[in-house]
Design an enzyme around this catalytic site. Structure first.
Site, PDB file in Angstrom:
ATOM      1  CG  HIS A 290      22.981  33.755  38.352  1.00 56.25           C
ATOM      2  ND1 HIS A 290      23.738  32.758  37.776  1.00 56.25           N
ATOM      3  CD2 HIS A 290      22.721  34.656  37.362  1.00 56.25           C
ATOM      4  CE1 HIS A 290      23.947  33.039  36.495  1.00 56.25           C
ATOM      5  NE2 HIS A 290      23.327  34.186  36.221  1.00 56.25           N
ATOM      6  CG  ASP A 353      24.100  37.898  35.316  1.00 56.05           C
ATOM      7  OD1 ASP A 353      23.858  37.839  36.541  1.00 56.05           O
ATOM      8  OD2 ASP A 353      24.892  37.129  34.748  1.00 56.05           O
ATOM      9  CD  GLU A 354      23.601  34.599  32.428  1.00 57.21           C
ATOM     10  OE1 GLU A 354      24.193  34.301  31.367  1.00 57.21           O
ATOM     11  OE2 GLU A 354      23.976  34.188  33.544  1.00 57.21           O
ATOM     12  CB  ALA A 355      16.557  37.565  36.285  1.00 54.83           C
ATOM     13  CG  HIS A 356      17.243  33.980  31.052  1.00 55.56           C
ATOM     14  ND1 HIS A 356      17.606  35.246  30.659  1.00 55.56           N
ATOM     15  CD2 HIS A 356      18.338  33.181  30.859  1.00 55.56           C
ATOM     16  CE1 HIS A 356      18.862  35.228  30.229  1.00 55.56           C
ATOM     17  NE2 HIS A 356      19.328  33.989  30.351  1.00 55.56           N
TER      18      HIS A 356
END
Length: 538
Positions: A290, A353-356
């Site tokens: 993000h 979160d969501e550090a894909h």
């Protein structure tokens, strides 16, 4: 005068009043027992006029018919001598009443029993905790007593709902014949952390607009404002020595538009405003994912050496800091250090979160170092529940945001290891979810969330394997993907915010949908008077 819709809702209240809880055989108004562990509290709220309409529903309340108190032009507010915080609560109450009534309502430090008294009784009321209070209304006056000033403030929040709805109006001089019904309340919160998260990154809110949300929290006994200050679409807080974060990274938002940012003085002012209302600000700097806005501002923070372009969409998971570069950790230290210095509260939220795009081991290395930076700057680590995959430091707080119990095993393992948990399940407390299908506002990736679904869930048992004593509290969240204005935000937040407030504050056995639906109906008149937009739903 309430709107037609408010009148209809009040009719619903009368029909639903019989659903108010009466679960304990204790004497109404008697001191609460020693606080039980979450999920095992008892409540005794008989179905009585005035006191049966309170949100959140209190631990105990009882009416005393025939003992009403009349607010008069000569009313005085008496606060605990020697306490600047109690005097501040008195001035807060006086400000509300002066605006609505035009009465002078002087605030004075004294123990006088008449009028409105805000009394501190440490020792005698310590078993009510930092935020518990007692409220007693007789023909002689209103007395709010608490062990600590926060309890006085939450007692004032209850008093606001016992006054006519016009107390929330700024019109002035409307108080002829205002009364507060006689009775008593003995109350304390179920959970220590009762939060609301506001996304400034995807849609920019000014400091003044954010203060409006602080006022909403104060009405319903929230004590935490979580500010999502950075994301792919915008960086919203000035950092000394990093001018491009706001000069470049703040210049857009979802859907385009100018974006915006706060100066550090803006942030200090919002923190101070919140503190006056016993709301603690938790700042979030989301990382290592993000981070597109930061990468646009300082491309050297990325690993690929390329250029980055401003992002105005809503996809997630595509951006990441370069976790093996010392430039990254110098940046993290600068940002965290300055935000920590600006923030008197104990927590600093680092996202996570969501550090894909990052392998699991790279993510874990980054979060280990980021946590150490937070601790070095004197703050307690808070992060999204994905931190469970990266060895949370002792005392870290994991915020659970998924739905239907997903990831419960990972969170439970972290909790057994000593982490605390704040519950913000998307299918109950994400107020950016649409009420129903086919609406302009709100997302549906966690399903639609109507008022009843937002209300009907139980924090103590929501995640299998998480010990009850690991649940620090509950948080509502408003993300900004579909929000374009304060009006949009309030439509999504109200009436569901009141349900989250009750989930976080009230005893488990006091909460039931039929009773809440009736009490919620009574709130519409207050929202109308305050000029708050809301979805007309039950």
């Amino acid at each position: 005068m309430p709107s037609l819709h408010a009148s209809i809702l009040l009719a619903v209240l009368l029909l639903a009043a019989a659903g108010t809880v009466a679960c304990s055989s204790s004497e109404p108004g008697a001191p609460p027992s020693t606080p039980a562990e979450p999920g095992k509290e008892k409540s005794n709220v008989p179905s009585t006029a005035g006191y049966s309409a309170l949100v959140p529903v209190p631990v105990r309340a009882a009416a005393a018919p025939g003992a009403a108190w009349v607010l008069a032009p000569g009313t005085r507010i008496h606060t605990a001598p020697g306490s600047a915080e109690a005097a501040g609560v008195g001035e807060f109450l006086a400000g509300l009443l002066r605006r609505a009534t035009g009465y002078p309502l002087p605030v004075e430090a004294s123990d006088a029993p008449a009028g409105i008294t805000l009394a501190l009784e440490p020792g005698a009321l310590d078993h009510d905790g930092e935020e518990g209070y007692r409220l007693d209304v007789t023909a002689a006056g209103v007395a709010i007593r608490a062990a600590r000033p926060a309890g006085l403030f939450f007692g004032v929040a209850t008093l606001r709902q016992l006054l006519p709805a016009a107390v929330e109006s700024a019109a002035g001089a409307q108080a002829d014949g205002w009364t507060v019904p006689g009775g008593s309340v003995a109350d304390r919160p179920r959970y220590a952390y009762r939060g609301f998260s506001l996304d400034l990154a995807r849609h920019y809110f000014t400091p003044a607009e954010t203060r409006r949300f602080v006022d909403h929290l104060a009405r319903y006994k929230f004590n935490t404002l979580h500010l999502h200050l950075t994301d792919d679409q915008g960086w919203r807080i000035a950092i000394d020595g990093r001018p491009n974060l706001t000069g470049v990274g703040a210049a857009t938002q979802v859907g385009g538009g100018p974006g915006g940012f706060w100066t550090q003085d803006d942030y200090r002012a919002v923190v101070a405003y919140a503190a006056e209302r016993f709301v603690t600000v938790v700042p979030e700097i989301d990382m290592p994912g993000h981070t597109n806005a930061a990468l646009v501002a300082y491309p050297e923070l990325g690993c690929d050496g390329g250029t980055y372009t401003p992002y105005t969409g809503v996809k997630v998971g595509f951006s990441a800091l370069c976790v093996d570069s010392e430039k990254t950790y110098a940046f993290v230290d600068e940002v965290v250090g300055q935000i920590a210095a600006l923030t008197p509260g104990p927590y600093l939220h680092i996202g996570g979160d969501e550090a894909h795009t990052l392998p699991k081991d790279a993510y874990a290395r980054f979060m280990a170092r980021a946590q150490s930076v937070v601790e070095r700057h004197g703050k307690r680590v808070m992060a999204w529940h994905q931190l469970a995959d990266a060895a949370p430091v002792p005392g870290a707080v994991l915020e659970y945001w998924n739905q239907s119990g997903k990831d419960a095993d990972r969170v439970a393992a972290a909790a057994r290891g000593g982490a605390k948990v704040v519950l913000a399940p998307a299918d109950h407390t994400y107020l950016d979810m649409a009420y129903a299908g086919g609406e302009r506002l709100g997302l549906t990736w966690a399903g639609t969330v109507d008022v009843r679904q937002s209300y009907e869930w139980e924090p103590a048992t929501h995640l299998d394997g998480v010990p009850q004593d690991a649940v620090l509290g509950v948080e509502a969240a408003l993300w900004g993907e579909t929000v374009t204005s304060v009006a949009d935000a309030e439509y999504l937040v109200f009436p569901r915010l009141a349900g989250v407030a009750e989930t976080a504050w009230s005893p488990r056995d006091a909460r039931d949908w039929d009773g809440f639906r009736g009490r919620l109906a009574a709130q519409a008149a207050y929202w109308d008077a305050a000029g708050i937009g809301y979805a007309k739903r039950l």
